[in-house]
Design a protein around this motif. Structure first.
Motif, PDB file in Angstrom:
ATOM      1  N   ASP A 145      13.195  63.235 -41.441  1.00 34.88           N
ATOM      2  CA  ASP A 145      14.485  63.804 -41.825  1.00 34.88           C
ATOM      3  C   ASP A 145      14.551  64.224 -43.292  1.00 34.88           C
ATOM      4  O   ASP A 145      15.419  65.008 -43.675  1.00 34.88           O
ATOM      5  CB  ASP A 145      15.607  62.793 -41.559  1.00 34.88           C
ATOM      6  CG  ASP A 145      15.852  62.580 -40.075  1.00 34.88           C
ATOM      7  OD1 ASP A 145      15.427  63.449 -39.274  1.00 34.88           O
ATOM      8  OD2 ASP A 145      16.462  61.546 -39.716  1.00 34.88           O
ATOM      9  N   ASP A 146      13.645  63.701 -44.126  1.00 36.58           N
ATOM     10  CA  ASP A 146      13.708  63.953 -45.566  1.00 36.58           C
ATOM     11  C   ASP A 146      12.648  64.901 -46.091  1.00 36.58           C
ATOM     12  O   ASP A 146      12.890  65.642 -47.041  1.00 36.58           O
ATOM     13  CB  ASP A 146      13.589  62.624 -46.323  1.00 36.58           C
ATOM     14  CG  ASP A 146      14.798  61.734 -46.139  1.00 36.58           C
ATOM     15  OD1 ASP A 146      15.878  62.133 -46.602  1.00 36.58           O
ATOM     16  OD2 ASP A 146      14.661  60.665 -45.521  1.00 36.58           O
TER      17      ASP A 146
ATOM     18  N   PRO B 280      11.495  59.056 -50.235  1.00 42.27           N
ATOM     19  CA  PRO B 280      12.835  59.148 -50.804  1.00 42.27           C
ATOM     20  C   PRO B 280      13.871  58.218 -50.176  1.00 42.27           C
ATOM     21  O   PRO B 280      14.804  57.779 -50.860  1.00 42.27           O
ATOM     22  CB  PRO B 280      13.228  60.609 -50.559  1.00 42.27           C
ATOM     23  CG  PRO B 280      11.939  61.328 -50.401  1.00 42.27           C
ATOM     24  CD  PRO B 280      11.000  60.356 -49.774  1.00 42.27           C
ATOM     25  N   SER B 281      13.720  57.895 -48.903  1.00 51.58           N
ATOM     26  CA  SER B 281      14.730  57.063 -48.236  1.00 51.58           C
ATOM     27  C   SER B 281      14.288  55.625 -48.023  1.00 51.58           C
ATOM     28  O   SER B 281      15.061  54.694 -48.240  1.00 51.58           O
ATOM     29  CB  SER B 281      15.122  57.674 -46.879  1.00 51.58           C
ATOM     30  OG  SER B 281      15.874  58.856 -47.073  1.00 51.58           O
TER      31      SER B 281
ATOM     32  N   ALA C  53      10.954  69.280 -49.689  1.00 51.49           N
ATOM     33  CA  ALA C  53      12.123  68.448 -49.392  1.00 51.49           C
ATOM     34  C   ALA C  53      12.975  69.082 -48.303  1.00 51.49           C
ATOM     35  O   ALA C  53      13.249  70.284 -48.334  1.00 51.49           O
ATOM     36  CB  ALA C  53      12.957  68.245 -50.654  1.00 51.49           C
ATOM     37  N   LYS C  54      13.388  68.258 -47.349  1.00 53.96           N
ATOM     38  CA  LYS C  54      14.301  68.724 -46.300  1.00 53.96           C
ATOM     39  C   LYS C  54      15.741  68.327 -46.594  1.00 53.96           C
ATOM     40  O   LYS C  54      16.670  69.068 -46.300  1.00 53.96           O
ATOM     41  CB  LYS C  54      13.871  68.162 -44.940  1.00 53.96           C
ATOM     42  CG  LYS C  54      12.564  68.731 -44.411  1.00 53.96           C
ATOM     43  CD  LYS C  54      12.212  68.148 -43.051  1.00 53.96           C
ATOM     44  CE  LYS C  54      13.250  68.465 -41.990  1.00 53.96           C
ATOM     45  NZ  LYS C  54      12.876  67.925 -40.666  1.00 53.96           N
ATOM     46  N   SER C  55      15.948  67.139 -47.152  1.00 55.35           N
ATOM     47  CA  SER C  55      17.305  66.673 -47.467  1.00 55.35           C
ATOM     48  C   SER C  55      17.571  66.845 -48.954  1.00 55.35           C
ATOM     49  O   SER C  55      16.652  66.903 -49.771  1.00 55.35           O
ATOM     50  CB  SER C  55      17.470  65.205 -47.076  1.00 55.35           C
ATOM     51  OG  SER C  55      16.688  64.371 -47.919  1.00 55.35           O
ATOM     52  N   GLU C  56      18.872  66.912 -49.315  1.00 56.36           N
ATOM     53  CA  GLU C  56      19.230  67.053 -50.726  1.00 56.36           C
ATOM     54  C   GLU C  56      18.826  65.799 -51.499  1.00 56.36           C
ATOM     55  O   GLU C  56      18.384  65.876 -52.652  1.00 56.36           O
ATOM     56  CB  GLU C  56      20.740  67.306 -50.870  1.00 56.36           C
ATOM     57  CG  GLU C  56      21.286  68.409 -49.971  1.00 56.36           C
ATOM     58  CD  GLU C  56      20.456  69.694 -49.997  1.00 56.36           C
ATOM     59  OE1 GLU C  56      20.103  70.154 -51.101  1.00 56.36           O
ATOM     60  OE2 GLU C  56      20.149  70.237 -48.912  1.00 56.36           O
TER      61      GLU C  56
ATOM     62  N   GLY D  40      11.375  77.496 -37.866  1.00 61.00           N
ATOM     63  CA  GLY D  40      12.553  76.731 -37.455  1.00 61.00           C
ATOM     64  C   GLY D  40      12.745  75.405 -38.163  1.00 61.00           C
ATOM     65  O   GLY D  40      13.563  74.590 -37.727  1.00 61.00           O
ATOM     66  N   HIS D  41      12.035  75.177 -39.269  1.00 55.57           N
ATOM     67  CA  HIS D  41      12.184  73.925 -40.006  1.00 55.57           C
ATOM     68  C   HIS D  41      13.346  74.011 -40.986  1.00 55.57           C
ATOM     69  O   HIS D  41      13.588  75.063 -41.588  1.00 55.57           O
ATOM     70  CB  HIS D  41      10.896  73.585 -40.765  1.00 55.57           C
ATOM     71  CG  HIS D  41       9.719  73.349 -39.889  1.00 55.57           C
ATOM     72  ND1 HIS D  41       9.480  72.150 -39.256  1.00 55.57           N
ATOM     73  CD2 HIS D  41       8.704  74.174 -39.516  1.00 55.57           C
ATOM     74  CE1 HIS D  41       8.378  72.231 -38.543  1.00 55.57           C
ATOM     75  NE2 HIS D  41       7.883  73.445 -38.685  1.00 55.57           N
ATOM     76  N   GLN D  42      14.029  72.913 -41.153  1.00 54.78           N
ATOM     77  CA  GLN D  42      15.110  72.820 -42.124  1.00 54.78           C
ATOM     78  C   GLN D  42      14.524  72.470 -43.491  1.00 54.78           C
ATOM     79  O   GLN D  42      13.578  71.691 -43.594  1.00 54.78           O
ATOM     80  CB  GLN D  42      16.086  71.712 -41.708  1.00 54.78           C
ATOM     81  CG  GLN D  42      17.113  71.332 -42.760  1.00 54.78           C
ATOM     82  CD  GLN D  42      17.799  70.019 -42.415  1.00 54.78           C
ATOM     83  OE1 GLN D  42      17.982  69.701 -41.241  1.00 54.78           O
ATOM     84  NE2 GLN D  42      18.164  69.257 -43.433  1.00 54.78           N
TER      85      GLN D  42
END
Length: 309
Positions: free
Chosen positions: A89-90, A282-283, A150-153, A121-123
């Motif tokens: 997710d990150d 990161p998480s 990075a995918k998440s802020e 199609g990746h975020q």
């Protein structure tokens, strides 16, 4: 909007040509500096001057810099051969292929990592400039290997800070010409744009701190395979430092490589690969690491040079 700059000529540039002084002060190419002078956008003590005029320390320089061209936006299209090493997710970690830039820049019309991810199609994170959202570090277009996006802020902020604070472990392999003496060592030499303003970088007094650690993995008859760790991440850092040692990366014509050796090994770009990347997630806070296999061209040339030894 044009950028107006006014400043005194530093004493350290005493006696330099005006175009060379402009190049060093503003990071321009010598050609671009000469164009600004010819168009009347450069005044020395209130008067126009010729590009070949020698500057004096303390003279007052007034320069009108045109606005930088807008960076192109990424073209969202899948990139065949760009392997995904990890995704959650990150973050997303890729093995970047040759001929792919990290993100769009003025003058680059080829594929980009960010465009390839969006096209598949990746975020990606929306933080950062629009043309390089999610990008927290870069590899040269013709350098292959492990690269994280990075995918998440939250991941973007965390990883940008980690790269800035040098808490990321980056391991590269480079095939360089000849044999280094000593076989293991550190290059601590500042890097900045080459004084010629031709797109190269160089070891320059007063440049940005740049530290490269190298260790010889295997010595062949004509070349050496090095394991390289970076403390800093300057543009072209490994290529510049190896060239400064007179052992350029095989195939790196921009920095003085031997074209005959490159042709014999079938290398058409610098032999440089980001083998692995390790950092704090990161998480989760867990230390994670990712390894990228050699692409076919580098693996083939390594087999050839090994067979010659």
């Amino acid at each position: 909007m044009a950028d107006q700059r006014s400043l005194p000529i530093p004493n350290g540039l005493e006696g330099e040509r005006l175009d060379a002084a402009l190049s060093r002060l503003f990071g321009l190419s010598r050609t671009r500096a000469a164009e600004l002078i010819a168009s009347g956008d450069v005044l020395v003590d209130g008067s126009t001057a010729a590009k070949s005029d020698r500057v004096q320390g303390g003279e007052w320089l007034d320069v009108t810099l045109p606005p930088p061209p807008a960076a192109p936006m990424p073209v969202a299209e899948p990139i065949p051969g760009m392997a995904i090493l990890h995704e959650d997710d990150d973050i997303i970690v890729v093995n970047k292929p040759v001929g792919v830039a990290a993100h769009p820049t003025t003058g680059w019309t080829g594929p980009t990592v960010i465009g390839g991810l969006l096209g598949s199609g990746h975020q990606v994170a929306t933080s950062g400039a629009a043309e390089r959202q999610g990008i927290v570090h870069r590899l040269d277009a013709n350098t292959t290997g492990a690269m994280v996006v990075a995918k998440s802020e939250h991941a973007y902020s965390h990883l940008k800070r980690a790269f800035k604070e040098r808490t990321v472990d980056k391991l590269y392999h480079a095939l360089v010409q000849g044999h280094l003496d000593p076989l293991r060592g550190t290059v601590d030499a500042p890097i900045d744009r080459h004084p010629f303003g031709d797109g190269r970088f160089a070891v320059v007094a007063g440049g940005k701190e740049s530290v490269t650690h190298y260790d010889t993995v295997e010595a062949f008859r004509a070349a050496s395979l090095l394991s390289i760790k970076l403390e800093t991440g300057r543009t072209h850092q490994i290529r510049v430092h190896m060239s400064a040692l007179r052992h350029p990366c095989v195939g790196d014509m921009l920095y003085g490589a031997d074209p005959t050796l490159a042709a014999r090994l079938g290398v058409t770009r610098q032999w440089l690969h980001a083998v692995s990347l390790s950092f704090e997630h990161p998480s989760t806070g867990e230390w994670v690491g990712f390894t990228a296999e050699y692409p076919a061209d580098l693996a083939h040339s390594l087999k050839v040079v090994s067979g010659d030894s």
